[in-house]
Design an enzyme around this catalytic site. Sequence first.
Site, PDB file in Angstrom:
ATOM      1  N   ASP A  33       0.850  -1.199   0.000  1.00 18.92           N
ATOM      2  CA  ASP A  33       0.000   0.000   0.000  1.00 18.92           C
ATOM      3  C   ASP A  33       0.879   1.240   0.000  1.00 18.92           C
ATOM      4  OD1 ASP A  33      -2.013   2.045   0.835  1.00 18.92           O
ATOM      5  OD2 ASP A  33      -3.273   0.276   1.101  1.00 18.92           O
ATOM      6  N   SER A 118     -13.269  -4.679  -9.316  1.00 16.40           N
ATOM      7  CA  SER A 118     -13.866  -3.690 -10.202  1.00 16.40           C
ATOM      8  C   SER A 118     -15.067  -3.064  -9.478  1.00 16.40           C
ATOM      9  CB  SER A 118     -14.266  -4.362 -11.528  1.00 16.40           C
ATOM     10  OG  SER A 118     -14.855  -3.410 -12.393  1.00 16.40           O
ATOM     11  N   TYR A 143     -13.413   7.307 -13.477  1.00 17.58           N
ATOM     12  CA  TYR A 143     -13.190   6.203 -12.516  1.00 17.58           C
ATOM     13  C   TYR A 143     -13.820   4.912 -13.055  1.00 17.58           C
ATOM     14  CZ  TYR A 143     -14.011   3.200  -8.474  1.00 17.58           C
ATOM     15  OH  TYR A 143     -14.075   2.112  -7.627  1.00 17.58           O
ATOM     16  N   LYS A 147     -12.012   1.384 -14.198  1.00 18.27           N
ATOM     17  CA  LYS A 147     -12.353   0.090 -13.599  1.00 18.27           C
ATOM     18  C   LYS A 147     -12.749  -0.912 -14.688  1.00 18.27           C
ATOM     19  CE  LYS A 147     -11.370   0.345  -9.450  1.00 18.27           C
ATOM     20  NZ  LYS A 147     -10.596  -0.687  -8.754  1.00 18.27           N
TER      21      LYS A 147
END
Length: 307
Positions: A33, A118, A143, A147
Amino acid sequence: MRVLVTGGAGFIGANLCRALAALPGIEHVTALDDLSTGSADNLDGVPVDLVEGSILDRDLVGRLVSRAGAVVHLAARPSVPRSVRDPIASHTVNATGTLNVLEACRSARTRPHVICASSSSVYGDCAVPYKSEDLPVRPLSPYGASKLAMEAYALAYASSYGLPVLTFRFFNVYGPLQAAGHAYAAVVPVFLTRAAAGETLPIHGDGRQARDFTYVGSVARVLCDAVTRRVTCPGPVNLAFGTRVSLLELADLLGRVLGRPVRAEFLPPRVGDIRESRASPRLLLGLFPGVRPVVLEEGLRATAEWF
Ligand code: NAD
């Protein structure tokens, strides 16, 4: 089995890391991360290795993937408004970043099972009671487009290279660890924060827009089962259970859970706000027949306790 969770210090990622670490067959969990929206605090007390770095660092991703039997890829720039402001940044992390993860998986001798996150945003605003995976997709935001690109790449890696892949379309996930304090917070943490402060709950439009709220514990349970059984599917799979709750109903329910009345404040509708978002869970329930979702009232109670 060793599992790599990208975005593992985020809301869904940290809940998943905790659940994975408690599973008997899981030997080791690594969270990758960059802490852009996630936080190391989310993993406090969870026996995982947190590697601070980016999925855009191909060498790092290659090294971590080479040791993994499964990769759950959750890292993303997850906000619709941020993607509208900066579409290139969303594309870079969500689409190119996914490609980096897939390339690393293709090269890894461990042949890792890859699970990708997704989003229901790929459907756009098609007016059907249940969104099933065979509907035409028409994302309304950068966005959603990013995805769609990431799930298309993942499925193409399955068909081109035989990579074992499962792509989920998450709907409105809520629960403990979901960040409340920033401008792009999701509706449940915003409502909880405002209600806790005795403030009105902001509702854009008439409040009749409906969502398929999914408790993060239910999501983590499905992801754990998918990892354990190496579940794959040649197409995307909705990860939601087909419930329809309007924002007005959510506000009411929250009042009941908190044991005090809450007041809504109506604001102008938001451009691009989707009216109805409800999954057909048919494919999900076929692949995970034993799964029982946490009902909204129970999930809200657990979330309110965490607040
Ligand atoms: P989140 O922001 O809490 O988690 C995303 C994590 O990815 C964060 O910890 C962030 O720091 C990390 N990250 C971002 N860019 C990175 C990079 N370049 N390298 C490494 N890490 C990076 O959001 P979330 O709600 O937990 O979302 C997890 C996934 O689920 C995302 O892919 C999101 O698009 C998807 N999703 C979530 C929802 C929802 O309702 N929460 C709905 C649909 C899809």
